[in-house]
Design an enzyme around this catalytic site. Structure first.
Site, PDB file in Angstrom:
ATOM      1  N   GLY A 259       0.817  -1.214   0.000  1.00 19.08           N
ATOM      2  CA  GLY A 259       0.000   0.000   0.000  1.00 19.08           C
ATOM      3  C   GLY A 259       0.849   1.261   0.000  1.00 19.08           C
ATOM      4  N   ASP A 260       1.981   1.225   0.696  1.00 18.72           N
ATOM      5  CA  ASP A 260       2.887   2.374   0.684  1.00 18.72           C
ATOM      6  C   ASP A 260       3.502   2.564  -0.700  1.00 18.72           C
ATOM      7  OD1 ASP A 260       2.843   3.114   3.556  1.00 18.72           O
ATOM      8  OD2 ASP A 260       3.653   1.107   3.812  1.00 18.72           O
ATOM      9  N   ALA A 261       3.846   1.445  -1.359  1.00 20.47           N
ATOM     10  CA  ALA A 261       4.385   1.537  -2.712  1.00 20.47           C
ATOM     11  C   ALA A 261       3.348   2.145  -3.658  1.00 20.47           C
ATOM     12  CB  ALA A 261       4.818   0.154  -3.202  1.00 20.47           C
TER      13      ALA A 261
END
Length: 481
Positions: A259-261
């Site tokens: 999700g951060d990517a």
């Protein structure tokens, strides 16, 4: 890509305790993890900032930082990559420790916590005010609830794109954002707050679309992209049908941080001037590349090498949406190494039709792998005339590669693929039944290593030439009308 990205949010320290499990504990039915190695990596907003920096952005990170050993480790991990703007706070650095063995998490141990987050410094305010894009990576630790922080964030969407990655325990996104990126669980939780009753709608796709639309309305957002793991992302603008961006297939073991990517790539692409739909497509590619590279486990294992080249390409929105295609040489080498049977076939494959598919499926059944040799555009023109091909070689190869019966595709420029066949050395060269009884030009070269030329049954009434003629007739009739 030269984008100035400022990440505001909660930095965590993630640590993998990696060992081997070969026995159970004698006093309880739990695994014993031996020879443990401790490997730290940035987490939360710090991971988003690290990934964006690895992808080529100029990154500033505005985050609460405690005065403890875990914060010192985080600073060292980010040094030289991210311009850090710490915010004063009380408490201790949040730390998440995963105990892992055999590529799997055994247990996670969480500790630490922040409270009484202070005000932003002038350099932090400047970093937010001058960035090409801002990513808010909320991990529910309090910085997005600070009134002065929220006031500043509310002024930003009118000047630059702001992406908000929300958290179930965090503050609601400010109004007017260009993009909000909850995952399925987060979209469910927030939708229950802003529009109770939507969760009763039958069907997962319908529920997700209605959650997203409700959140666009509640947050006055430009768009909401709900990330759905291996199914990709659903992008809603509040009205009209949502856009679904499927994720390429990938064998995922460690999806932590995907999700951060996604959020980091979306913010970078918006900062580079891409429209929201393009940014979400690129973000799905980014998350897939991250997971394919090993996810958080790969970040822990090799922070200086992981994704350094691949992030630059997905951050720019480049690359295929599918898994990397295997080369014909790699397929041939693998089959020969296992003493298997390599089958090859070739042709123009211009306007792929049912006859082509039947022939390819039958060819694949003759061995352990099928390589398709495709005539280049110049080669097709020499064989078929100036009006052909209808589709360029790259498109013809892409369509063929999508067939499950095809293991690899390679384009050749000669009239016959003799040189390519000498490199691949297939055991079987298969052609369609319209060549039955004819002496094929590839026969001589196949004899060099004892290969066999065969023909396959022909599907009557299926040919590219007839399709092109039918299309031409249809075009003429429309022009007369």
């Amino acid at each position: 890509m030269g984008v100035r990205l400022t990440v505001l949010g909660d930095a965590l320290l993630d640590t993998d305790l990696v060992g081997a499990v070969n026995r159970l504990c004698p006093d309880a039915p739990v695994p014993v993890v031996d020879d443990v190695i401790e490997v730290p990596r940035p987490g939360g907003a710090a991971l988003a900032a690290w990934l964006a920096a690895t992808g080529g952005a100029e990154v500033s990170l505005v985050t609460p930082m405690a005065d403890d050993q875990a914060a010192a480790v985080l600073r060292d991990l980010l040094a030289g990559r991210v311009d850090l703007h710490p915010v004063t706070c009380q408490g201790s650095t949040p730390v998440k420790r995963r105990v892992r063995a055999g590529g799997q998490s055994v247990v996670r141990l969480d500790s630490g916590g922040l409270h009484a987050v202070g005000e932003l410094t002038r350099p932090a305010v400047d970093a937010l005010s001058t960035a090409d894009a801002v990513l808010v990576a909320d991990y529910g630790r309090g910085i997005t609830a600070v009134p002065s922080v929220r006031w500043l964030l509310e002024t930003l969407p009118r000047q630059r794109p702001v992406v908000w990655d929300p958290h179930p325990h965090g503050a609601p996104p400010i109004p007017g954002l260009q993009l909000v990126t909850p995952n399925l669980d987060e979209a469910d939780g927030w939708a229950r707050r802003v529009a109770p009753g939507l969760d009763t709608v039958a069907g997962p796709w319908t529920r997700t679309a209605r959650w997203a639309a409700a959140l666009v309305d509640a947050w006055a957002a430009g768009a909401v992209a709900v990330t759905m793991g291996e199914r990709g992302a659903l992008l809603a603008y509040g009205t009209g049908a949502p856009v679904v961006v499927p994720a390429p297939p990938v064998a995922a073991q460690d999806t932590c941080g995907a999700g951060d990517a996604f959020a980091a790539a979306a913010a970078m692409l918006l900062g580079a001037g891409r429209v929201t739909g393009e940014a979400v497509q690129g973000a799905v590619k980014a998350a897939t590349a991250y997971v394919r590279a090993g996810g958080a486990n790969a970040v822990s294992a090799s922070p200086d090498e992981t994704m350094t080249s691949s992030t630059a390409s997905w951050a720019a929105g480049d690359g295929s949406t599918g898994p990397p295609a295997r080369s014909a040489a790699d397929v041939a080498a693998e089959v020969h190494a296992h003493h298997g049977t390599l089958v090859a076939t070739g042709g123009c494959f211009d306007l792929l039709h049912a006859g082509h598919v039947a022939c390819l499926e039958e060819a694949r059944r003759l061995g352990d792998a099928l390589v398709v040799c495709v005539n280049s555009d110049a080669s097709v023109r020499r064989l078929k005339g100036a009006a052909r091909p209808v589709m360029p070689a790259e498109d013809r190869a892409r369509v063929l590669q999508a067939l499950s019966c095809v293991d690899a595709v390679e384009i050749f420029d000669e009239d016959t693929p003799r040189r390519l066949l000498r490199r691949l050395r297939p055991e079987v060269w298969a052609k369609g039944g319209d060549y039955a009884g004819a002496e094929l030009p590839e026969s001589g070269v196949m004899d060099e290593w004892g290969g066999q030329v065969v023909t396959l049954p022909y599907v009557t009434g299926r040919s590219t030439t007839s399709l092109v003629a039918a299309l031409a007739r249809t075009g003429s009739e429309h022009r007369r009308l």
